[in-house]
Design a protein around this motif. Structure first.
Motif, short mmCIF file in Angstrom:
data_model
loop_
_atom_site.label_atom_id
_atom_site.label_comp_id
_atom_site.label_asym_id
_atom_site.label_seq_id
_atom_site.Cartn_x
_atom_site.Cartn_y
_atom_site.Cartn_z
N GLY B 339 2.37 12.37 0.35
CA GLY B 339 1.96 11.35 0.28
C GLY B 339 2.09 10.34 0.51
O GLY B 339 1.51 9.49 0.54
N PHE B 340 3.45 9.81 -0.16
CA PHE B 340 3.60 8.00 -0.24
C PHE B 340 2.92 7.76 1.70
O PHE B 340 3.84 8.09 2.21
N VAL B 341 3.02 6.74 1.36
CA VAL B 341 2.92 5.34 2.51
C VAL B 341 3.04 4.27 2.35
O VAL B 341 2.06 4.31 1.35
N MET B 342 4.02 3.42 3.19
CA MET B 342 3.79 2.04 2.72
C MET B 342 3.01 1.37 3.44
O MET B 342 3.11 1.27 4.36
N ALA B 343 2.59 0.78 2.25
CA ALA B 343 1.73 -0.26 2.92
C ALA B 343 2.52 -1.48 3.26
O ALA B 343 3.62 -1.70 2.53
N HIS B 344 1.68 -1.89 4.18
CA HIS B 344 2.61 -3.43 4.32
C HIS B 344 1.88 -3.95 5.62
O HIS B 344 0.32 -3.69 6.22
N GLU B 345 2.18 -5.57 5.24
CA GLU B 345 0.73 -6.88 6.15
C GLU B 345 1.99 -7.97 6.75
O GLU B 345 2.92 -7.06 6.10
N THR B 346 1.74 -8.14 7.60
CA THR B 346 2.84 -9.22 7.88
C THR B 346 1.77 -10.62 7.83
O THR B 346 3.21 -11.56 7.90
N GLY B 347 0.49 -11.23 7.43
CA GLY B 347 0.33 -12.36 7.29
C GLY B 347 1.02 -12.98 6.01
O GLY B 347 1.74 -14.13 6.51
N GLY B 348 1.78 -12.65 4.81
CA GLY B 348 2.04 -13.46 3.61
C GLY B 348 1.37 -14.16 3.54
O GLY B 348 1.30 -14.90 2.51
N ASP B 349 0.14 -13.94 3.11
CA ASP B 349 -1.04 -14.97 2.41
C ASP B 349 -1.92 -14.08 1.63
O ASP B 349 -1.89 -13.01 1.81
N VAL B 350 -2.85 -14.75 1.50
CA VAL B 350 -3.57 -14.27 -0.38
C VAL B 350 -4.28 -13.01 0.74
O VAL B 350 -4.81 -11.67 0.45
N ALA B 351 -5.05 -13.20 1.74
CA ALA B 351 -5.41 -11.82 2.66
C ALA B 351 -4.99 -11.08 2.60
O ALA B 351 -5.23 -9.64 2.29
N ALA B 352 -3.48 -11.24 2.77
CA ALA B 352 -2.74 -10.33 3.29
C ALA B 352 -2.53 -9.31 2.11
O ALA B 352 -1.95 -8.05 2.29
N ARG B 353 -2.62 -9.76 1.23
CA ARG B 353 -2.03 -9.31 -0.27
C ARG B 353 -2.90 -9.01 -0.73
O ARG B 353 -2.77 -7.24 -1.78
N PHE B 354 -3.96 -9.07 -0.99
CA PHE B 354 -5.27 -8.54 -1.10
C PHE B 354 -5.76 -7.48 -0.45
O PHE B 354 -5.51 -5.70 -0.93
N LYS B 355 -5.43 -7.34 1.20
CA LYS B 355 -6.01 -5.83 1.91
C LYS B 355 -4.33 -4.99 1.01
O LYS B 355 -4.73 -3.82 1.13
N LEU B 356 -3.66 -5.74 1.02
CA LEU B 356 -2.12 -5.31 1.01
C LEU B 356 -2.56 -3.75 -0.29
O LEU B 356 -2.36 -2.45 -0.46
N ARG B 357 -3.13 -4.70 -1.23
CA ARG B 357 -3.43 -3.90 -3.12
C ARG B 357 -4.57 -2.70 -2.87
O ARG B 357 -3.99 -1.71 -3.12
N LEU B 358 -5.39 -2.82 -1.70
CA LEU B 358 -6.62 -2.23 -1.25
C LEU B 358 -5.54 -1.42 -0.75
O LEU B 358 -6.33 -0.02 -1.43
N ALA B 359 -5.19 -1.18 0.19
CA ALA B 359 -4.16 0.18 0.79
C ALA B 359 -3.53 0.58 -0.79
O ALA B 359 -3.21 2.53 -0.12
#
Lengths: 168, 455
Positions: B339-359
């Motif tokens: 069930g691994f799904v690679m989390a990824h964001e494109t913003g590169g900002d604090v918000a992106a890193r925060f949302k990535l951790r949540l995912a």
């Protein structure tokens, strides 16, 4: 937001180990006369990491989570050695950190105490003495009390601090 | 081609320089009498720390580099001392005369310097940050570390892999399971053995649990650095719950000693219940935190690392994935099947890193549920054979790399590159458009290790 408050009310207070409150009340009474002037009813700690693995720091951070809530005992971590009564020293006293630890200690106002936290500063962790390590800390600084553990659990840290207060 | 690591080892008459790229490895030998090599920093800026470290460790000269300052050795370190050389056997060092370190600084009308550290205001590890400021705006930052250098590479030489384990699991407390998994893979390579699937599952379960603990801690601390303490209270409660589970499973809150070749039966029902409850709590946290505009006002566009820069600086882990790089050491058949799904964001900002951790927390919990299995397999490890071994593991920070040479049953050279080692070098380019008050927020959103970096 309303969901949050509903949950908040349902959860109630999580803080554990109310026996610490009692113990602390006793100790406070016991040492009140002696520390009234020194601590003004509260104990300020400056945490200094002299080369740990960060587990001791993580446990100290855990002390302020809702389960332990250390500040209710009047013990709190301060941002500067100049505000501190006690230095809580973790880590192996690395060659590179040693002068900075001395610096922080010099900046603390008298009277001052050092408590070592975890096995590292006592050189009891699995690390071996190497060119980069100056531990044990007691060879370099006056240590009043030691809290053992690798790392000590939050509850053990609180008990260790109470033991220190009984000692002085 | 991504640069993973660059390090040296001592042979009889030469130094061997090993450069590990994604999918490729290069070896170069230089004479011990005149050990001179060329820099890679022009193509890979992250080579700079590797090369400066190589000079401190072995005295290898990087001929055409623009940065010849020491890295690990600080102001009072004895000159011309290279502790990783085999002849160096001193157990203590004498402090040498203080030689000031020349920081990278921007000067000009009204520009001033702010020095922060090594001891910081909060309960954090020691490291130094030197800012060049124009008023509140950060013009430049130099990150300087290695205050925590414990000489671990040297300490482990001459030990067996088994004896080295208690030290390896204590290199970085937050990533202990990941370090142990790298160690495990090297043991298995050296003993020419395969790990039974059930043990693989147990170890993967513990690695995801460690990630959940670490990410939850950050999910509390990041909003706290933006002045929103309620999130810290909530998330640190969840992190504590997860840490207690770690203690139940490994008899240690950080999982020290948790990776063994023996499986112990787990009660499946309460465990599934625990995971379900945690999933519910994380979802509640998410709905609540996503709906606080003043917080996202601080997170959005703060500390941006563009995709281009993230590639150029060879970043790994959470930082890389938040900047749009799809890279994760868990992208293997074993993980995908669970069930691994690679989390990824494109913003590169604090918000992106925060949302990535949540995912990632949500994905880790889902995988943990799939890894659960009742089993008590035990495994005997055969004799370890000499050779050169390498392993990788996706720690909660990012890709961890370990290389061990074994000679006559003992460790000849121990190399580990924490994900933080490369990501620290990209930190200064994240904050060129922000004010100094944003620094703690940006730093925490990357949450890099000092202990793993300094070794």
């Amino acid at each position: 937001m309303i969901q949050f408050w509903n949950k908040r009310i349902k959860l109630g207070i999580l803080t554990e180990n109310p026996e610490h409150d009692e113990a602390f009340k006793l100790i406070q009474k016991e040492i009140k006369e002696r520390v009234k002037k020194k601590f003004a009813g509260s104990l300020a700690i400056r945490m200094v990491d002299s080369g740990s693995c960060n587990a001791c720091e993580a446990e100290c951070n855990a002390l302020s989570n809702p389960y332990y809530d250390l500040e209710r005992l009047g013990i709190y971590f301060v941002a500067s050695p100049r505000h501190a009564d006690v230095m809580l020293l973790s880590g192996l006293m690395t060659f590179n950190m040693t002068p900075h630890v001395f610096d922080a200690y010099r900046q603390m106002p008298e009277p001052k105490w050092i408590i070592t936290l975890g096995e590292c500063p006592a050189m009891k962790s699995p690390f071996e003495n190497s060119f980069a390590i100056n531990a044990p800390a007691e060879d370099h600084l006056p240590i009043t009390h030691h809290i053992p553990g690798c790392p000590p659990e939050p509850k053990e840290i609180i008990e260790g601090l109470l033991a220190f207060l009984r000692k002085i | 081609m991504r640069l993973i690591a660059r390090y040296a080892k001592e042979l009889e008459k030469a130094f061997e320089i090993i450069t590990v790229y994604e999918g490729e490895m290069q070896r170069e030998q230089v004479d011990k009498e005149s050990p001179i090599i060329k820099t890679l920093a022009k193509q890979h800026p992250s080579a700079i720390w590797f090369e400066r470290k190589m000079h401190d460790d072995f005295g290898i000269i990087i001929e055409d580099t623009f940065d010849k300052r020491p890295l690990v050795h600080q102001e009072r370190f004895p000159k011309d001392t290279h502790p990783l050389i085999k002849d160096f056997q001193d157990k203590t060092l004498k402090e040498a005369a203080y030689l000031p370190y020349k920081y990278e600084e921007i000067s000009g009308d009204g520009v001033f310097q702010v020095a922060v550290g090594p001891i910081h205001a909060g309960i954090i590890e020691p490291g130094h940050f030197q800012f060049s400021q124009a008023g509140e705006e950060m013009l430049h930052l130099e990150v300087r570390h290695f205050y925590k250098n414990r000489g671990i590479e040297k300490m482990l030489e001459g030990k067996t892999l088994m004896d080295a384990k208690p030290v390896i699991e204590r290199i970085s407390g937050n990533e202990s399971i990941a370090y142990q998994l790298c160690w495990r893979d090297i043991v298995l390579q050296a003993s020419r053995q395969e790990l039974p699937l059930s043990l693989q599952k147990r170890h993967a379960f513990l690695l995801e649990l460690e990630r959940v603990i670490h990410h939850l801690t950050d999910l509390g601390f990041i909003p706290n650095d933006a002045g929103f303490g309620a999130a810290l209270a909530y998330a640190s409660k969840l992190a504590e719950d997860a840490r207690r589970l770690m203690q139940t499973l490994t008899h240690h809150r950080f999982g020290f000693g948790g990776i063994t070749f023996e499986n112990t039966d787990i009660d499946l029902v309460p465990m599934q219940k625990w995971i379900g409850k945690m999933q519910e709590n994380v979802l509640d946290f998410e709905t609540w935190i996503m709906d606080i505009p003043s917080l996202w006002d601080r997170f959005d566009t703060t500390g941006t690392l563009s995709f281009k820069k993230a590639v150029k600086y060879d970043t790994v882990g959470v930082v890389a994935r938040a900047s749009g790089i799809a890279m994760d050491r868990r992208a293997t058949l074993f993980y995908l099947e669970h069930g691994f799904v690679m989390a990824h964001e494109t913003g590169g900002d604090v918000a992106a890193r925060f949302k990535l951790r949540l995912a990632e927390v949500k994905n880790s919990l889902a995988m943990m549920s799939n890894f659960l299995e009742e089993d008590d397999t035990q495994m005997e490890i055969h004799t370890l054979q000499d050779g050169e071994y390498m392993s990788f593991c996706e720690s909660s920070i990012g890709e961890l790399f370990m290389a061990v040479d074994i000679k006559e049953g003992l460790i000849e050279r121990f190399v580990v590159r924490d994900p933080s080692f490369v990501n620290w070098q990209a930190l200064h380019i994240m904050m060129q458009k922000d004010i100094i008050a944003d620094f703690p927020l940006i730093n925490k959103s990357c949450d890099l290790s000092y202990a793993g970096n300094d070794l």
